[in-house]
Design an enzyme around this catalytic site. Sequence first.
Site, PDB file in Angstrom:
ATOM      1  N   ASP A  18     115.277   5.713  61.390  1.00 46.72           N
ATOM      2  CA  ASP A  18     115.207   5.685  60.203  1.00 46.72           C
ATOM      3  C   ASP A  18     114.663   7.334  59.928  1.00 46.72           C
ATOM      4  OD1 ASP A  18     116.654   5.560  57.610  1.00 46.72           O
ATOM      5  OD2 ASP A  18     114.649   4.337  56.708  1.00 46.72           O
ATOM      6  N   GLU A 100     126.267   9.239  56.140  1.00 47.28           N
ATOM      7  CA  GLU A 100     126.482   8.582  55.324  1.00 47.28           C
ATOM      8  C   GLU A 100     127.553   9.575  54.147  1.00 47.28           C
ATOM      9  OE1 GLU A 100     124.249   6.749  51.631  1.00 47.28           O
ATOM     10  OE2 GLU A 100     123.479   7.083  53.093  1.00 47.28           O
ATOM     11  N   LYS A 136     128.854   5.556  56.841  1.00 50.01           N
ATOM     12  CA  LYS A 136     127.658   5.084  55.247  1.00 50.01           C
ATOM     13  C   LYS A 136     127.830   4.938  54.463  1.00 50.01           C
ATOM     14  CE  LYS A 136     122.823   4.239  55.320  1.00 50.01           C
ATOM     15  NZ  LYS A 136     121.969   5.178  55.856  1.00 50.01           N
ATOM     16  N   THR A 160     125.579   0.766  53.074  1.00 48.70           N
ATOM     17  CA  THR A 160     124.296   0.932  52.608  1.00 48.70           C
ATOM     18  C   THR A 160     123.499   0.400  50.941  1.00 48.70           C
ATOM     19  OG1 THR A 160     122.121   2.179  52.439  1.00 48.70           O
ATOM     20  CG2 THR A 160     124.367   3.540  51.786  1.00 48.70           C
ATOM     21  N   PHE A 182     118.465  -3.574  52.166  1.00 51.68           N
ATOM     22  CA  PHE A 182     117.064  -2.959  51.419  1.00 51.68           C
ATOM     23  C   PHE A 182     116.264  -3.718  51.108  1.00 51.68           C
ATOM     24  CE2 PHE A 182     118.526   1.764  51.313  1.00 51.68           C
ATOM     25  CZ  PHE A 182     119.130   1.847  51.699  1.00 51.68           C
TER      26      PHE A 182
END
Length: 334
Positions: A18, A100, A136, A160, A182
């Site tokens: 990440d 993303e 994403k 996400t 998350f």
Amino acid sequence: MSSNLLEQLRKMTVVVADTGDIQAIAQFKPQDATTNPSLITAAAQMPEYQEIVDQTLLKAKSDLGAGASQEDILTRAFDRLAVAFGLKILEIIPGRVSTEVDARLSYDTEGTIKKAHELIAQYEAAGIAKERILIKIASTWEGIRAAEVLEKEGIHCNLTLLFGIHQAIACAEAGITLISPFVGRILDWYKKDTGRDSYPAAEDPGVLSVTKIYNYYKKFGYKTEVMGASFRNIGEITELAGCDLLTISPQLLTELQGSTTELPRKLDPAKATAMTIEKIAVDKASYDKMHASDRMASEKLDEGIKGFTKALETLEQLLAERLKKLEEKAAVGV
């Protein structure tokens, strides 16, 4: 000698890095990697990546021509920068990279689809097959609908900013490739809401949320993969050992590598299929109702979109300043 926690984890879970830091990815050699606007912004400010930033800015300006506005150049540059980092990452990892969509499109289904097509086209122009890319998208209802269209086109998505079971079920029903619940951000919310300083790892609200989603998916045979994200400590990670994937920061990867304690498997598809779990139907009306009643999920989704938007705006400001310097150099022939 016992293997370290990272080695043990890799035997039951796909480990994903990440970070946008290419050097860190090279160090830990994960299967996949994820980025987001905050990570790209941080990486873009590192001296070792200035050449990538400069080349991206100049290419964006060149593509759009002399009459292009600064706003158009910066928008093009951000997309190209995200892809440029993605391409560098793909030179190192064997698997997929997540790139993303602009967070400002989170409630715009058609805009999200268009942006995803543009990102995939850039990767394909660089010789990268779409199978190695995960687009994403924020887990809004509009984002999930966009991802459903993209998946039918063979473009794989990573949903996400996912905090609630209603978001997870909607994603699974839409045939999404992967979701990123998350963990740490859920913990943050509960600590603030309750005034507690900490939770034992097994009682961590983020851990419990991902466990619930994982068991639901396996119970009902959904193909959507679960990738726990946004960790605050290695206790959260070890409690999710066995999850399909976990995306972990370089700092926590280092901690896992430095510990040799035993790591038992916590999540198991065989155990999940034997559980008694109620199936929940999620359409637009029920999604909205569940989202409105889940204070944590609604607040964190809104906060996450605003946070990624702010990171984008910060990066655009950095790019604007960098572009000005490059133009000044070009003007004096340096």
